[in-house]
Each structure stands twice: as C-alpha cells, then as structure tokens.
Design a protein around this motif. Sequence first.
Motif, PDB file in Angstrom:
ATOM      1  N   VAL A  50      45.916 -71.676  85.731  1.00 28.16           N
ATOM      2  CA  VAL A  50      45.032 -71.415  84.603  1.00 28.16           C
ATOM      3  C   VAL A  50      43.726 -72.179  84.787  1.00 28.16           C
ATOM      4  N   LEU A  51      42.710 -71.738  84.038  1.00 30.98           N
ATOM      5  CA  LEU A  51      41.514 -72.547  83.830  1.00 30.98           C
ATOM      6  C   LEU A  51      41.756 -73.350  82.568  1.00 30.98           C
ATOM      7  N   LEU A  52      41.694 -74.654  82.681  1.00 31.01           N
ATOM      8  CA  LEU A  52      42.001 -75.539  81.554  1.00 31.01           C
ATOM      9  C   LEU A  52      40.752 -76.326  81.182  1.00 31.01           C
ATOM     10  N   SER A  53      40.457 -76.379  79.890  1.00 27.46           N
ATOM     11  CA  SER A  53      39.256 -77.072  79.413  1.00 27.46           C
ATOM     12  C   SER A  53      39.621 -78.158  78.423  1.00 27.46           C
ATOM     13  N   THR A  54      38.875 -79.261  78.483  1.00 20.14           N
ATOM     14  CA  THR A  54      38.984 -80.340  77.508  1.00 20.14           C
ATOM     15  C   THR A  54      37.582 -80.670  77.018  1.00 20.14           C
ATOM     16  N   PRO A  55      37.431 -81.251  75.833  1.00 20.46           N
ATOM     17  CA  PRO A  55      36.094 -81.514  75.307  1.00 20.46           C
ATOM     18  C   PRO A  55      35.421 -82.709  75.964  1.00 20.46           C
ATOM     19  N   LEU A  56      34.102 -82.701  75.948  1.00 20.65           N
ATOM     20  CA  LEU A  56      33.344 -83.884  76.336  1.00 20.65           C
ATOM     21  C   LEU A  56      33.627 -85.007  75.345  1.00 20.65           C
ATOM     22  N   ALA A  57      33.386 -86.236  75.772  1.00 22.75           N
ATOM     23  CA  ALA A  57      33.645 -87.386  74.906  1.00 22.75           C
ATOM     24  C   ALA A  57      32.789 -87.351  73.647  1.00 22.75           C
ATOM     25  N   THR A  58      31.631 -86.668  73.702  1.00 26.78           N
ATOM     26  CA  THR A  58      30.718 -86.616  72.558  1.00 26.78           C
ATOM     27  C   THR A  58      31.049 -85.505  71.569  1.00 26.78           C
ATOM     28  N   VAL A  59      32.044 -84.677  71.888  1.00 25.39           N
ATOM     29  CA  VAL A  59      32.371 -83.514  71.054  1.00 25.39           C
ATOM     30  C   VAL A  59      33.567 -83.835  70.167  1.00 25.39           C
ATOM     31  N   ASP A  60      33.482 -83.430  68.907  1.00 22.19           N
ATOM     32  CA  ASP A  60      34.594 -83.579  67.984  1.00 22.19           C
ATOM     33  C   ASP A  60      35.738 -82.677  68.450  1.00 22.19           C
ATOM     34  N   PRO A  61      36.907 -83.247  68.770  1.00 25.10           N
ATOM     35  CA  PRO A  61      38.011 -82.417  69.259  1.00 25.10           C
ATOM     36  C   PRO A  61      38.414 -81.316  68.287  1.00 25.10           C
ATOM     37  N   GLN A  62      38.294 -81.561  66.982  1.00 28.93           N
ATOM     38  CA  GLN A  62      38.681 -80.539  66.010  1.00 28.93           C
ATOM     39  C   GLN A  62      37.734 -79.342  66.074  1.00 28.93           C
ATOM     40  N   ARG A  63      36.431 -79.595  66.214  1.00 28.34           N
ATOM     41  CA  ARG A  63      35.491 -78.479  66.340  1.00 28.34           C
ATOM     42  C   ARG A  63      35.730 -77.740  67.650  1.00 28.34           C
ATOM     43  N   PHE A  64      35.997 -78.500  68.708  1.00 27.12           N
ATOM     44  CA  PHE A  64      36.284 -77.888  70.009  1.00 27.12           C
ATOM     45  C   PHE A  64      37.485 -76.954  69.912  1.00 27.12           C
ATOM     46  N   MET A  65      38.532 -77.404  69.263  1.00 23.88           N
ATOM     47  CA  MET A  65      39.741 -76.590  69.153  1.00 23.88           C
ATOM     48  C   MET A  65      39.533 -75.401  68.221  1.00 23.88           C
ATOM     49  N   ALA A  66      38.705 -75.568  67.184  1.00 23.69           N
ATOM     50  CA  ALA A  66      38.421 -74.453  66.279  1.00 23.69           C
ATOM     51  C   ALA A  66      37.711 -73.321  67.020  1.00 23.69           C
ATOM     52  N   GLU A  67      36.763 -73.676  67.883  1.00 22.09           N
ATOM     53  CA  GLU A  67      36.064 -72.655  68.669  1.00 22.09           C
ATOM     54  C   GLU A  67      37.013 -71.998  69.674  1.00 22.09           C
ATOM     55  N   ALA A  68      37.876 -72.795  70.291  1.00 19.29           N
ATOM     56  CA  ALA A  68      38.848 -72.230  71.223  1.00 19.29           C
ATOM     57  C   ALA A  68      39.769 -71.252  70.511  1.00 19.29           C
ATOM     58  N   ASP A  69      40.194 -71.614  69.303  1.00 23.11           N
ATOM     59  CA  ASP A  69      41.073 -70.741  68.530  1.00 23.11           C
ATOM     60  C   ASP A  69      40.366 -69.423  68.209  1.00 23.11           C
ATOM     61  N   ALA A  70      39.095 -69.503  67.809  1.00 15.30           N
ATOM     62  CA  ALA A  70      38.344 -68.283  67.495  1.00 15.30           C
ATOM     63  C   ALA A  70      38.160 -67.409  68.730  1.00 15.30           C
ATOM     64  N   SER A  71      38.019 -68.033  69.903  1.00 12.27           N
ATOM     65  CA  SER A  71      37.772 -67.252  71.117  1.00 12.27           C
ATOM     66  C   SER A  71      38.973 -66.418  71.532  1.00 12.27           C
ATOM     67  N   ARG A  72      40.156 -66.722  71.000  1.00  6.98           N
ATOM     68  CA  ARG A  72      41.352 -65.960  71.378  1.00  6.98           C
ATOM     69  C   ARG A  72      41.226 -64.493  71.003  1.00  6.98           C
ATOM     70  N   TYR A  73      40.343 -64.176  70.067  1.00  3.96           N
ATOM     71  CA  TYR A  73      40.231 -62.804  69.571  1.00  3.96           C
ATOM     72  C   TYR A  73      39.095 -62.037  70.239  1.00  3.96           C
ATOM     73  N   LEU A  74      38.409 -62.656  71.204  1.00  6.18           N
ATOM     74  CA  LEU A  74      37.317 -61.975  71.884  1.00  6.18           C
ATOM     75  C   LEU A  74      37.834 -60.794  72.698  1.00  6.18           C
ATOM     76  N   LEU A  75      37.083 -59.703  72.639  1.00  8.51           N
ATOM     77  CA  LEU A  75      37.418 -58.498  73.385  1.00  8.51           C
ATOM     78  C   LEU A  75      36.373 -58.265  74.477  1.00  8.51           C
ATOM     79  N   GLY A  76      36.710 -57.425  75.437  1.00  5.34           N
ATOM     80  CA  GLY A  76      35.759 -57.063  76.478  1.00  5.34           C
ATOM     81  C   GLY A  76      36.258 -57.444  77.856  1.00  5.34           C
ATOM     82  N   SER A  77      35.708 -56.772  78.858  1.00  6.52           N
ATOM     83  CA  SER A  77      36.163 -56.954  80.233  1.00  6.52           C
ATOM     84  C   SER A  77      35.587 -58.191  80.899  1.00  6.52           C
ATOM     85  N   TRP A  78      34.493 -58.733  80.363  1.00  9.91           N
ATOM     86  CA  TRP A  78      33.759 -59.768  81.089  1.00  9.91           C
ATOM     87  C   TRP A  78      33.760 -61.107  80.365  1.00  9.91           C
TER      88      TRP A  78
END
Length: 322
Positions: A50-78
């Motif tokens: 897999v490609l695995l991502s973790t947040p930068l030290a300056t990023v709020d982990p909760q905001r990072f995870m919220a965006e990751a959760d929202a991205s699960r619904y993205l559609l499209g080939s690219w």
Amino acid sequence: MRAGTGPRTRGTRSIGPYTVVTRLDTRLPAHTPVSEHRFIARSADGDRTVLLSTPLATVDPQRFMAEADASRYLLGSWVLPATELAAPGDQAWHTRPYVPALPLPVALALHGGPLPERTVRAVAVALAENLAVTHGQNLTHAGLCPSAVLLAADGPRLTCFGAARAATPDGAPRREVPGLDPGSLPPEQVAGGRPRPLGDVYALGATLAYAATGYTMPEQEELPAGLRSPIARCLSRDPALRPQLSELIKDLTGRAQPGTPSGFTVPTPTDTLLGPGWLPARLVAAIVHQAASVLAAETRTPQHPVRTHGSAPSPDAVPRHS
C-alpha cells in the motif's frame, strides 16, 4: 542478484499493521513541499502493498484523518482515495492502493527537465476530468500541487486530498505553511479563504506549469505555445476569470481541422492522449524499476511497532536499502 532476492531493509519499523518498505519521496528535489509523509508499506502477511501516509508534525492529526475519511468517497479513474484508516486513538495514518508511480517532481528530475508537451497535455486532461467528477460530488480537492501528482505507466494519480484544510483551518493565513506549495495555492486560499472548486483550477494550472517548465509560476513566454493560453487562464488571480473544467478539457482535447467551419473541433479521447508513448521511456523504466524493487524487498515485522499517536515517524524509523 539471485532470483527471489531483493533490497534488504535495515532498522525496519511498522506503522499500524504495516511494515514500511521505503519512503515514496526519497528522490524528491531538495525543498520540494510535500503535505504528508508517504511510504510504500506491506501488510504483515506480505499479501498487500500500500501507499501509507502520516501527517506532518505541524498538522493536527484529527484534521488529517477527517480529510482522509472524506477522500474515501472520491470517484474517478485518476485519483487514489484512502481505503483504510487508523483506529481512533491510534497513531494517525491511512492507506491508498499501491500503484508503481513517480511523484511529478521526481519525474522532472529523472527526465532532466520539463516534460514533453504531449505528456503535460495528457496529465492536464486526466486531472481536469477527475476534478470535474470531484466537484460533481460537491467536494473540493484543496491539495493539488506538483508533489500530489503521481505518474504511473497508465496515467497520473491524484493524492493529498484536503491538504490545505488539514494544514490550517479556514480563516487562518496559509502563507509559508509547512508542507503546502505556495505557488500552487490560489490567492484566496493563501489569505485563509475556504477552498472552492475554482481554487482547484488555479492549482491545476500551477501544477501543469510546473510540469511544462519546472516552475509553478513561470513567465508566459516560458510555457509551450500550445499550452500557454489554458494554463495562463487557470492562473488568473481573479477566480471569475479562470475557466470551467469543461472549457479547459475542450481547449486541451479539441483541435481545429483544415477545411472545417471556423471553431469546429474534433475531441481527442483521454485514452488516446494516454496511449503508447505518452510517458518518456526513461520514466517508464524508472517506474518498472520501482515496482521490481518493491516486489523484491525483504521486510520483517518488528517486535515493537512504533506508536507516536499522530506524529510522523522519526527519520530513523525509515528503512534504508543496504
């Protein structure tokens, strides 16, 4: 090297249930902004990479995870949406499907300079088509920049969804925020404005400018003549002057035909743009080499997994090939 052997990792660590094989961005040019730490990792049973991502030290982990959760619904080939997220309370991480690919800045470095116009045009149309799908879902990507684009053998992949929102809340200036590419941020977002679809159009223009010249904000005369007008329009400081994605796709895929009425265009399908030869041979070879190296890499599951609860793994947690 004998068949079945490969790079042996040293000091291997794990993130969640995955063992890190290598960083994705080890060959990025110096000072290239990347909005998250990205790794190629393997499941404990060795069956999934897999490609695995973790947040930068300056990023709020909760905001990072919220965006990751929202991205699960993205559609499209690219686009590469998140497919698995860390459990609440654990170190923040998420995974995407692994596709052998090079970050766009790495591709330019390996190519020895800007990419051919055909390659840039193919990337432009594929990303514009996917952004149109994203906007049709009432979502704004808010993370498009050169390092967010991965070039695979069959086409580009878009990552880093929501990087601007994860880096800092709306209303806070985003100038010189670690991990954000200042040249790819639309002016309204730099000032702290809420990311909107026409901001993605600006970021697309900056990313294409980078692919074509090596800079996100080049002089117009530096751009290839065939791409000068559409990219310049994308980079308008006034959002109202930026093109709609449908207009941009038409500009990039339509071509006036001799002997046809003025303004008549014949569209060029994306699959033609991404046909054989769309990517320079040197980059195809590098992608194949990456795939073979990852397949051959030997990893071992550590006895004591790293758990930093939202902070990025320390540099010594990243394996180096001997």
